[in-house]
Design an enzyme around this catalytic site. Sequence first.
Site, PDB file in Angstrom:
ATOM      1  N   PHE A 200       0.847  -1.202   0.000  1.00 32.29           N
ATOM      2  CA  PHE A 200       0.000   0.000   0.000  1.00 32.29           C
ATOM      3  C   PHE A 200       0.878   1.246   0.000  1.00 32.29           C
ATOM      4  O   PHE A 200       0.687   2.162   0.784  1.00 32.29           O
ATOM      5  CB  PHE A 200      -0.916  -0.029   1.223  1.00 32.29           C
ATOM      6  CG  PHE A 200      -2.111   0.886   1.140  1.00 32.29           C
ATOM      7  CD1 PHE A 200      -2.546   1.422  -0.064  1.00 32.29           C
ATOM      8  CD2 PHE A 200      -2.798   1.230   2.297  1.00 32.29           C
ATOM      9  CE1 PHE A 200      -3.641   2.267  -0.126  1.00 32.29           C
ATOM     10  CE2 PHE A 200      -3.907   2.078   2.264  1.00 32.29           C
ATOM     11  CZ  PHE A 200      -4.321   2.598   1.044  1.00 32.29           C
ATOM     12  N   GLY A 201       1.858   1.241  -0.902  1.00 28.49           N
ATOM     13  CA  GLY A 201       2.705   2.413  -1.073  1.00 28.49           C
ATOM     14  C   GLY A 201       2.070   3.387  -2.049  1.00 28.49           C
ATOM     15  O   GLY A 201       0.851   3.434  -2.220  1.00 28.49           O
TER      16      GLY A 201
ATOM     17  N   GLY B 244      11.854  13.785  -4.788  1.00 26.57           N
ATOM     18  CA  GLY B 244      11.197  12.482  -4.789  1.00 26.57           C
ATOM     19  C   GLY B 244      11.337  11.718  -6.085  1.00 26.57           C
ATOM     20  O   GLY B 244      10.735  10.656  -6.254  1.00 26.57           O
TER      21      GLY B 244
ATOM     22  N   LYS C  50      14.085  -4.071 -16.816  1.00 26.62           N
ATOM     23  CA  LYS C  50      13.036  -3.797 -17.805  1.00 26.62           C
ATOM     24  C   LYS C  50      13.431  -4.307 -19.195  1.00 26.62           C
ATOM     25  O   LYS C  50      12.580  -4.808 -19.938  1.00 26.62           O
ATOM     26  CB  LYS C  50      12.737  -2.302 -17.834  1.00 26.62           C
ATOM     27  CG  LYS C  50      12.127  -1.801 -16.530  1.00 26.62           C
ATOM     28  CD  LYS C  50      12.085  -0.289 -16.451  1.00 26.62           C
ATOM     29  CE  LYS C  50      11.502   0.178 -15.121  1.00 26.62           C
ATOM     30  NZ  LYS C  50      11.563   1.642 -14.960  1.00 26.62           N
TER      31      LYS C  50
END
Length: 435
Positions: A11-12, A187, A205
């Site tokens: 739940f970030g 951030g 990726k």
Amino acid sequence: MEEIKVGLLGFGTIGAGVVKLLKENSALLTEKTGARISLKTIVDLDITTDRGVCTEGITLSRNADDVLTDPEISVVIELIGGYEPARSFALKAIGNGKHVVTANKALLAVHGEEIYAAAKKNGVEVLFEAAVGGGIPVLSAIKGNMAGNRFSTVLGIVNGTCNYILTRMTQEGADFAEVLKSAQELGYAEADPTFDIEGVDTAHKLCLLLSLCFGTKIDLKDVYSEGITSITSEDVDFAHTFGYRIKLLAIGKMDGGQIEARVHPTMIPIDYPLADVHGVFNAIRLTGDFVGPVMFYGRGAGMEATASAVVGDIVDLARNLCAGITRRCAPLGFLDDKVTTLPIKPIGEIISKYYIRFQALDRPGVLARIAGALGARGISIASMLQSARSADEVPIVIMTHDAREEDVRKALAEIDTFEVIRSKSTYIRIEDNLE
């Protein structure tokens, strides 16, 4: 109306975005799937911090089994990240007959083969659109609308942190350390940015992109990975002088039955579309034998963009479940028994053009010695620039014609021993034949 109950692990920031989207667009999702998609349980170690989203009617728990073993939950969203306990949780969910939706590129790059095999055995699906490019729908396009193509290349700017840093270095002439600090304050970069700035995240990726494009298993350790920590504002300026921009590029190419799989800073022409991908945006360019070159562009990270991709996978599952269909498409888009293991071309064998920068004493004959060492290994000089001297030293920049990586490395190792060379040489690969 069928109800599809979902459980969320993690739940970030992205988890909060998924909750927000499922809540706010609930009616729209029903109109598009014919099912009511309801989030039953959220599991996280921290269930008290306010995420700024409504959790009314949702059970909050610290125990993963409240999702993994609940017979009412048919879809598990894994947003924990990392290798463990994400791997164990995904395998347990699959073992209990639950479909898994994840944004965890690291998990699939390292443990994908095990997870896909377990999903096949248990007749469930593993979907991971959000693992590459955030909200950019590139993986579903590779498996879907572009599935009729044989791909020859995949090139990607797929790490927003690195692209933000290089963009600011290019536009402002700032130094790497200065921009990294700013990115952390805003951030855009983690407190420990190693996975991003050393190219590891991009390599994860690339593994997924290569598997989907070429139908092959990829071992992460075989993907050459180099970060951006050695790039200086001086390199950025010289790149501009020669008509290039520096980007951290994920490169996959089919080359005579071998795959080039590499991640490194790359000079690309200023007038090429990938050069205009700025800030935290991502872009992936594919070349198919029938469709030709196609480029996908958009927000490669962030709460809402990534949540969009996660919920897109849930919608896909909901449609299949409502139609009574399962495993309509294998995880990599190829039939499971048709996925091969193609050889990876060693980095020393690739052919590229190179930008090389030396810091040398301003002495007669220096250029001749450098050119001689390069020429002895078959490396031809395309152009050369000697900048203004600083004290008794002068930067020398050389652009080469196509050369073999191993030859370049050996030549530079020799040149670095010259007494007139004041610091270890820098080199950056150039990609200017992108068609």
